[in-house]
Motif scaffolding. Structure first.
Motif, short mmCIF file in Angstrom:
data_model
loop_
_atom_site.label_atom_id
_atom_site.label_comp_id
_atom_site.label_asym_id
_atom_site.label_seq_id
_atom_site.Cartn_x
_atom_site.Cartn_y
_atom_site.Cartn_z
N THR A 10 48.18 7.27 -32.28
CA THR A 10 48.01 7.51 -30.85
C THR A 10 48.78 8.75 -30.40
O THR A 10 49.91 8.98 -30.83
CB THR A 10 48.54 6.30 -30.04
N ARG A 11 48.13 9.55 -29.55
CA ARG A 11 48.79 10.68 -28.91
C ARG A 11 48.37 10.76 -27.45
O ARG A 11 47.19 10.78 -27.14
CB ARG A 11 48.43 12.00 -29.63
N ARG A 12 49.39 10.80 -26.59
CA ARG A 12 49.15 10.83 -25.15
C ARG A 12 49.85 12.07 -24.63
O ARG A 12 51.07 12.17 -24.70
CB ARG A 12 49.79 9.56 -24.56
N TYR A 13 49.10 13.06 -24.18
CA TYR A 13 49.74 14.29 -23.72
C TYR A 13 50.35 14.13 -22.34
O TYR A 13 51.36 14.69 -22.01
CB TYR A 13 48.76 15.45 -23.71
N ASP A 14 49.69 13.40 -21.50
CA ASP A 14 50.24 13.12 -20.17
C ASP A 14 49.68 11.77 -19.76
O ASP A 14 49.26 11.00 -20.60
CB ASP A 14 49.86 14.23 -19.18
N THR A 15 49.67 11.47 -18.50
CA THR A 15 49.11 10.20 -18.07
C THR A 15 47.59 10.25 -18.29
O THR A 15 47.02 11.29 -18.59
CB THR A 15 49.41 9.94 -16.59
N GLY A 16 46.96 9.14 -18.14
CA GLY A 16 45.51 9.11 -18.35
C GLY A 16 45.18 8.69 -19.75
O GLY A 16 46.06 8.27 -20.51
N ARG A 17 43.94 8.85 -20.12
CA ARG A 17 43.46 8.37 -21.40
C ARG A 17 44.10 9.16 -22.55
O ARG A 17 44.18 10.38 -22.50
CB ARG A 17 41.94 8.52 -21.46
N PRO A 18 44.56 8.47 -23.59
CA PRO A 18 45.18 9.20 -24.70
C PRO A 18 44.20 10.17 -25.37
O PRO A 18 43.01 9.88 -25.45
CB PRO A 18 45.57 8.09 -25.68
N ALA A 19 44.72 11.30 -25.84
CA ALA A 19 43.90 12.28 -26.57
C ALA A 19 43.44 11.68 -27.90
O ALA A 19 42.34 11.95 -28.37
CB ALA A 19 44.69 13.55 -26.81
N VAL A 20 44.32 10.89 -28.52
CA VAL A 20 43.96 10.12 -29.71
C VAL A 20 44.38 8.69 -29.42
O VAL A 20 45.54 8.42 -29.11
CB VAL A 20 44.65 10.67 -30.98
N ASP A 21 43.42 7.78 -29.50
CA ASP A 21 43.59 6.46 -28.92
C ASP A 21 43.57 5.36 -29.98
O ASP A 21 42.54 4.75 -30.24
CB ASP A 21 42.46 6.25 -27.89
N ALA A 22 44.71 5.15 -30.61
CA ALA A 22 44.88 4.05 -31.56
C ALA A 22 43.83 4.04 -32.68
O ALA A 22 43.17 3.04 -32.91
CB ALA A 22 44.87 2.71 -30.82
N ILE A 23 43.67 5.17 -33.35
CA ILE A 23 42.64 5.20 -34.40
C ILE A 23 43.16 4.65 -35.73
O ILE A 23 44.32 4.81 -36.09
CB ILE A 23 42.00 6.59 -34.60
N ASP A 24 42.25 3.98 -36.43
CA ASP A 24 42.49 3.48 -37.79
C ASP A 24 41.52 4.20 -38.72
O ASP A 24 40.33 4.25 -38.42
CB ASP A 24 42.18 1.98 -37.88
N LEU A 25 42.05 4.73 -39.80
CA LEU A 25 41.18 5.40 -40.77
C LEU A 25 41.83 5.35 -42.14
O LEU A 25 43.02 5.64 -42.26
CB LEU A 25 40.95 6.86 -40.34
N SER A 26 41.06 4.98 -43.14
CA SER A 26 41.56 5.04 -44.51
C SER A 26 40.74 6.04 -45.31
O SER A 26 39.52 6.05 -45.23
CB SER A 26 41.46 3.66 -45.19
#
Ligand code: ADP
Ligand code: ADP
Length: 226
Positions: A10-26
């Motif tokens: 997860t990456r959140r630059y500021d408030t609002g929707r995260p730029a990367v939102d809890a991704i899972d990847l193998s």
């Protein structure tokens, strides 16, 4: 060589929707994953977090069985190739290639033989004394790749590496990168907005949208559906 697991990244630059939102990847050891999706969907941020160039707001990154999210970029065993090659303009091709080996505790002879080996692999052996300004775009791109390859990283990250090249060179480099990926057998994540690159290069295509993974599958599954 290593497998990679992203868990809840997860990456959140500021408030609002995260730029990367809890991704899972193998990503399997030696797999070539192409990451696609519209501009702003979080591809670059994902790569930068894996490389250690961007802090995480949540989740973990496990490379070869080891959590790496707390490590500095240099300690992660990850190499990133960009579209602007970031070569040292005052250094010859040979020194550009050898630069990443300086802190490795290798002897001069060992460094030289590793640089020579990679130069042969990339067909740069006739250009060792040239400065970057005296190289073509494709040759510069190959030096940039070579700089990453000499360090023998566990994971390669490519952030739209061919987007500055003309169409003919792009086709040529696409083939070249795939050839290298097979030879060095390293796990790769390749970001592009070019569908042809995704179709021809990917073992698996991962489609992001608005910070999430929308779809993943073989190029056939992603692009050839009825
Ligand atoms: P992509 O690589 O898919 O084009 P990015 O990862 O660059 O997407 O961007 C994802 C989202 O995060 C976008 O909404 C972008 O505007 C935002 N973003 C990227 N970098 C920053 C930053 N340094 N500061 C604030 N927002 C950013
Ligand atoms: P340094 O002081 O950093 O070793 P050098 O100019 O001697 O600087 O070389 C930089 C790197 O490039 C070293 O790893 C060296 O072994 C390698 N190197 C330099 N010239 C050549 C060459 N002609 N062929 C192969 N490797 C070279």
């Amino acid at each position: 060589m290593a497998d990679l697991h992203l868990r809840g990244l997860t990456r959140r630059y500021d408030t609002g929707r995260p730029a990367v939102d809890a991704i899972d990847l193998s990503v399997a050891d030696g797999e070539f994953v192409v990451l696609v999706g519209p501009s702003g969907c979080g591809k670059s941020t994902t790569l930068r977090m894996i490389a250690g160039l961007e802090p995480l707001d949540g989740g973990e990154i496990v490379l070869g069985g080891r959590p790496v999210q707390h490590l500095d970029p240099g300690a992660r065993d990850v190499a990133m190739v960009f579209q602007n090659y970031a070569l040292y303009p005052h250094m010859s091709v040979a020194r550009n290639l050898g630069f990443g080996l300086r802190k490795r505790g290798l002897s001069r002879t060992e460094r030289k033989s590793r640089v020579e080996e990679v130069a042969r692999l990339l067909e740069l052996d006739g250009l060792m004394a040239r400065k970057p300004a005296a190289l073509s775009g494709g040759q510069r791109q190959r030096v940039a790749m070579g700089r990453a390859i000499v360090r023998d990283p566990a994971l390669f990250l490519f952030d739209e590496p061919l987007s500055n090249l003309d169409a003919r060179l792009r086709t040529q480099m696409r083939t070249e990168i795939k050839r290298l990926a097979r030879v060095i057998e390293t796990t790769c994540i390749y970001v592009t907005h070019d569908q042809v690159e995704a179709m021809t290069m990917a073992d698996r295509v991962v489609v992001m949208r608005a910070g999430r993974i929308e779809q993943a599958g073989s190029p056939m599954e992603i692009y050839d559906r009825p």
